[in-house]
Design a protein around this motif. Sequence first.
Motif: not given
Length: 255
Positions: A146-150, A194-199, A238-243, A245-246
């Motif tokens: 998470l510390a490096g996530a956009h 992007l790395d992570l989306v929260v909707e 919740l969606a992420a490019g790397d599982p 990161l989820v």
Amino acid sequence: MTENDIALAHRLADASAAAIRPFFRARFTMEAKADASPVTQADRASEAAMRAILSQQRPHDGIIGEEYGVERPDAERVWVLDPIDGTRSFVAGRPTFGTLIALMEAGRPVLGVINQPIANERWIGAKDRPTMLNGVATRTRPCATLAGAHLATTGPLHFTEEEKPRFDALGTAARDILWGGDCYNYALLASGHLDLVVEAGLKLYDLAALVPVVEGAGGRMCDWQGAPLTSESDGRVLAAGDPGLVEAALRVLAA
């Protein structure tokens, strides 16, 4: 889904891009959509162009559209056409438009296309083509911390009083937050920007189109509890490019 379906989806995306291009340099000062605004005009022009193609090529398929309602809701094959505007970025003088296209068979998404013609004056997409088909990525930037996530979101205003502090904690843990539009966020997620989306607050048929795009790019998409998306998810995504990161994001949201 057939090769003809894929070719048709690309044709729809191209028609959408051609319809909205004249509006890229439009300027207006209102955030609210109105019939005379370039945002609304571009939405309607884009959907009308795609709808005309589908009506001619696939007259027996159903169509769901943002501006024009539902056609043939009992159809086995249903196309989802959802032009998504960049109203806020338009006001700021940075035009962004996108179109979300999906094909559902018996209520199951089998094809997902996100057409993002322009993002901050840069074209994104393989070989200068703005279409991302089932999550085919232009590049990947794996990020499992998470510390490096956009992180991107469209909807803190849609979060409940109980959910907002959880999102704030996640935003604090991430590197930065982008406030974008639905299509804009997922296009950038699928492309590796992007790395992570929260909707919160997405429509169910938006989800039907986005799931194959995100998962096709090797990412994971779920509700805030980590469960598969259903009509009960109420748009909390919740969606992420790397599982991985989820899993990291879920731990923060559950705290």
